[in-house]
Design a protein around this motif. Structure first.
Motif, PDB file in Angstrom:
ATOM      1  N   ALA A  28       0.643  -1.478   0.287  1.00  0.00           N
ATOM      2  CA  ALA A  28      -0.005   0.167  -0.070  1.00  0.00           C
ATOM      3  C   ALA A  28       0.820   1.308   0.620  1.00  0.00           C
ATOM      4  O   ALA A  28       1.800   1.099   0.403  1.00  0.00           O
ATOM      5  CB  ALA A  28      -0.517  -0.018   1.050  1.00  0.00           C
ATOM      6  N   ILE A  29       0.370   2.813  -0.246  1.00  0.00           N
ATOM      7  CA  ILE A  29       1.001   3.329  -0.887  1.00  0.00           C
ATOM      8  C   ILE A  29       0.907   4.671   0.548  1.00  0.00           C
ATOM      9  O   ILE A  29      -0.537   4.986   0.201  1.00  0.00           O
ATOM     10  CB  ILE A  29       0.631   4.134  -2.359  1.00  0.00           C
ATOM     11  N   TRP A  30       1.326   5.363   0.667  1.00  0.00           N
ATOM     12  CA  TRP A  30       1.099   6.062   2.331  1.00  0.00           C
ATOM     13  C   TRP A  30       1.192   7.540   1.480  1.00  0.00           C
ATOM     14  O   TRP A  30       3.103   7.745   1.386  1.00  0.00           O
ATOM     15  CB  TRP A  30       1.261   6.229   3.069  1.00  0.00           C
ATOM     16  N   ILE A  31       0.923   8.419   1.505  1.00  0.00           N
ATOM     17  CA  ILE A  31       1.561  10.218   1.709  1.00  0.00           C
ATOM     18  C   ILE A  31       1.091  10.547   3.002  1.00  0.00           C
ATOM     19  O   ILE A  31      -0.355  10.951   3.457  1.00  0.00           O
ATOM     20  CB  ILE A  31       0.470  11.011   0.292  1.00  0.00           C
ATOM     21  N   TYR A  32       1.910  11.045   3.637  1.00  0.00           N
ATOM     22  CA  TYR A  32       1.656  11.565   5.213  1.00  0.00           C
ATOM     23  C   TYR A  32       1.436  10.871   5.742  1.00  0.00           C
ATOM     24  O   TYR A  32       1.428   9.468   5.651  1.00  0.00           O
ATOM     25  CB  TYR A  32       1.175  13.027   5.027  1.00  0.00           C
ATOM     26  N   ASP A  33      -0.184  10.911   6.420  1.00  0.00           N
ATOM     27  CA  ASP A  33      -0.555   9.689   7.204  1.00  0.00           C
ATOM     28  C   ASP A  33      -1.211   9.180   6.390  1.00  0.00           C
ATOM     29  O   ASP A  33      -2.792   8.697   7.072  1.00  0.00           O
ATOM     30  CB  ASP A  33      -0.984  10.448   8.542  1.00  0.00           C
ATOM     31  N   LYS A  34      -2.225   8.953   5.239  1.00  0.00           N
ATOM     32  CA  LYS A  34      -2.785   8.422   4.273  1.00  0.00           C
ATOM     33  C   LYS A  34      -2.331   7.807   3.505  1.00  0.00           C
ATOM     34  O   LYS A  34      -1.710   7.601   2.834  1.00  0.00           O
ATOM     35  CB  LYS A  34      -4.182  10.131   4.201  1.00  0.00           C
ATOM     36  N   GLN A  35      -3.454   5.905   3.654  1.00  0.00           N
ATOM     37  CA  GLN A  35      -3.217   5.421   2.441  1.00  0.00           C
ATOM     38  C   GLN A  35      -4.008   5.789   1.228  1.00  0.00           C
ATOM     39  O   GLN A  35      -5.245   5.962   0.815  1.00  0.00           O
ATOM     40  CB  GLN A  35      -3.606   4.184   3.511  1.00  0.00           C
ATOM     41  N   VAL A  36      -2.951   6.073   0.289  1.00  0.00           N
ATOM     42  CA  VAL A  36      -4.075   6.908  -0.810  1.00  0.00           C
ATOM     43  C   VAL A  36      -4.402   5.896  -2.218  1.00  0.00           C
ATOM     44  O   VAL A  36      -4.487   5.559  -2.940  1.00  0.00           O
ATOM     45  CB  VAL A  36      -3.009   7.466  -1.447  1.00  0.00           C
ATOM     46  N   TYR A  37      -3.495   4.311  -1.689  1.00  0.00           N
ATOM     47  CA  TYR A  37      -3.636   3.431  -2.569  1.00  0.00           C
ATOM     48  C   TYR A  37      -3.329   1.935  -1.447  1.00  0.00           C
ATOM     49  O   TYR A  37      -2.545   2.327  -0.946  1.00  0.00           O
ATOM     50  CB  TYR A  37      -2.795   2.731  -3.856  1.00  0.00           C
ATOM     51  N   PRO A  38      -4.289   1.410  -2.246  1.00  0.00           N
ATOM     52  CA  PRO A  38      -5.353   0.956  -2.529  1.00  0.00           C
ATOM     53  C   PRO A  38      -6.258   1.439  -2.324  1.00  0.00           C
ATOM     54  O   PRO A  38      -6.122   1.598  -0.823  1.00  0.00           O
ATOM     55  CB  PRO A  38      -6.028  -0.261  -3.300  1.00  0.00           C
ATOM     56  N   GLN A  39      -7.407   2.831  -3.007  1.00  0.00           N
ATOM     57  CA  GLN A  39      -8.142   3.208  -1.917  1.00  0.00           C
ATOM     58  C   GLN A  39      -9.672   2.485  -1.010  1.00  0.00           C
ATOM     59  O   GLN A  39     -10.445   1.866  -2.626  1.00  0.00           O
ATOM     60  CB  GLN A  39      -9.444   4.356  -2.646  1.00  0.00           C
ATOM     61  N   ARG A  40      -9.694   1.379   0.134  1.00  0.00           N
ATOM     62  CA  ARG A  40     -10.653   0.303   0.333  1.00  0.00           C
ATOM     63  C   ARG A  40     -11.412   0.749   1.423  1.00  0.00           C
ATOM     64  O   ARG A  40     -12.410   0.350   1.928  1.00  0.00           O
ATOM     65  CB  ARG A  40     -10.183  -0.644   0.267  1.00  0.00           C
ATOM     66  N   GLY A  41     -10.985   2.192   2.053  1.00  0.00           N
ATOM     67  CA  GLY A  41     -12.237   2.561   2.883  1.00  0.00           C
ATOM     68  C   GLY A  41     -11.493   2.377   4.042  1.00  0.00           C
ATOM     69  O   GLY A  41     -10.712   1.615   4.049  1.00  0.00           O
ATOM     70  N   GLU A  42     -12.001   3.001   5.131  1.00  0.00           N
ATOM     71  CA  GLU A  42     -11.672   3.201   6.162  1.00  0.00           C
ATOM     72  C   GLU A  42     -12.646   2.304   7.513  1.00  0.00           C
ATOM     73  O   GLU A  42     -12.027   1.409   8.453  1.00  0.00           O
ATOM     74  CB  GLU A  42     -12.079   4.182   6.999  1.00  0.00           C
ATOM     75  N   GLY A  43     -13.947   1.237   6.881  1.00  0.00           N
ATOM     76  CA  GLY A  43     -14.598   0.027   7.536  1.00  0.00           C
ATOM     77  C   GLY A  43     -14.167  -1.076   7.493  1.00  0.00           C
ATOM     78  O   GLY A  43     -12.858  -1.555   6.575  1.00  0.00           O
ATOM     79  N   PRO A  44     -14.761  -1.574   8.359  1.00  0.00           N
ATOM     80  CA  PRO A  44     -14.194  -3.268   8.327  1.00  0.00           C
ATOM     81  C   PRO A  44     -14.317  -3.970   6.994  1.00  0.00           C
ATOM     82  O   PRO A  44     -15.153  -3.322   6.436  1.00  0.00           O
ATOM     83  CB  PRO A  44     -14.524  -4.218  10.117  1.00  0.00           C
ATOM     84  N   ILE A  45     -14.267  -5.046   5.997  1.00  0.00           N
ATOM     85  CA  ILE A  45     -13.954  -5.930   5.018  1.00  0.00           C
ATOM     86  C   ILE A  45     -15.617  -6.397   5.895  1.00  0.00           C
ATOM     87  O   ILE A  45     -15.702  -6.806   6.585  1.00  0.00           O
ATOM     88  CB  ILE A  45     -13.417  -7.055   4.878  1.00  0.00           C
ATOM     89  N   PRO A  46     -16.380  -6.569   4.835  1.00  0.00           N
ATOM     90  CA  PRO A  46     -17.898  -6.720   5.009  1.00  0.00           C
ATOM     91  C   PRO A  46     -17.820  -8.832   4.668  1.00  0.00           C
ATOM     92  O   PRO A  46     -16.746  -8.736   4.241  1.00  0.00           O
ATOM     93  CB  PRO A  46     -18.475  -6.228   3.595  1.00  0.00           C
TER      94      PRO A  46
END
Length: 261
Positions: A109-127
């Motif tokens: 996964a790729i991070w810029i500062y403290d945000k995961q920018v790739y992949p963009q999968r949302g912040e919630g748990p896996i459904p």
């Protein structure tokens, strides 16, 4: 199994991977930039559509050719990856950009500062994968806007709970009555208490799909977990039991049917 979700974070060495969903150790990498020649020869950029022609006509040895093919194939998948070898010489450190690599699936996964920018999968748990596709769609949309709009995410999740009740044979019109009926059908009563606690049901509840100005991230995270818990108890658990039961020898199944009749 869904209550232990640990969202991805730059400050953690283990969290739920955005690819495989496993709660796994994460390896962290800094990044370096290397000058790319102006003519951009292989292996920096490749016309993937003509790669087979390149492989058949190039004069490099077979081992090098195979290595380049693997490199290009990885590029064609559209996912970032790490080079097999160590640091390149004459490279410069790229600040404010980090890479995490999952121990379980080896994807990065790729991070810029403290945000995961790739992949963009949302912040919630896996459904829960046994949820109906339409509900998973609402669930994932809520996950994608959790940081931007917790109240919007909560409204989507209430709508998903309404749909889930209908999927489980209830009316989908009155959550209070639906949840009560599900408890009578075998749903753990503690889930009903959780629903009360987050104001999904009760005298002061908003209707599914409506915005409640009191909703916050904590409420939304509870709703994610509640949906997965309901699905686990009312969909996944019976499914797993049926699979085990159907795997019994036919002779045993006939004996059980005879006994029950």
């Amino acid at each position: 199994m869904y209550m232990n979700h640990v969202p991805p974070s730059l400050t953690k060495t283990a969290f739920n991977c955005s690819y495989c969903g496993a709660l796994a150790k994460q390896f962290w990498y800094s990044t370096r930039a290397q000058h790319c020649p102006e003519d951009r020869p292989l292996p920096y950029f490749v016309d993937v559509d003509r790669r087979n022609n390149f492989y058949s006509n190039t004069s490099v040895d077979e081992e090098t050719k195979e290595g380049m093919k693997k490199w290009v194939d990885q590029m064609a998948e559209g996912y970032p990856f790490l080079a097999d070898k160590g640091e390149y010489p004459f490279s410069i450190l790229v600040s404010n950009l980090s890479i995490s690599k999952c121990f379980n699936c080896n994807r990065i996964a790729i991070w810029i500062y403290d945000k995961q920018v790739y992949p963009q999968r949302g912040e919630g748990p896996i459904p829960n994968p046994d949820l109906p596709p339409d509900i998973i769609k609402d669930y994932q949309e809520a996950s994608s806007i959790l940081d931007l709009s917790p109240r919007g995410a909560a409204a989507l999740l209430r709508l998903a709970i309404q749909k889930l009740c209908k999927e489980l044979g209830q009316s989908g019109e009155n959550l209070n009555r639906d949840i009560k009926a599900l408890v009578e059908a075998g749903l753990d009563p503690i889930i009903q208490k959780s629903l009360d606690a987050v104001r999904v049901i009760g005298n002061n509840a908003v209707h599914p799909g409506e915005i409640d100005l009191r909703d916050n991230r904590e409420t939304v995270e509870s709703l994610f977990n509640i949906i997965n818990l309901i699905a686990e108890r009312m969909i996944s658990y019976p499914k797993h039991v049926d699979q085990v039961y159907s795997s019994l020898p036919e002779e045993i199944l006939n004996q059980i049917k005879k006994r029950d009749s």
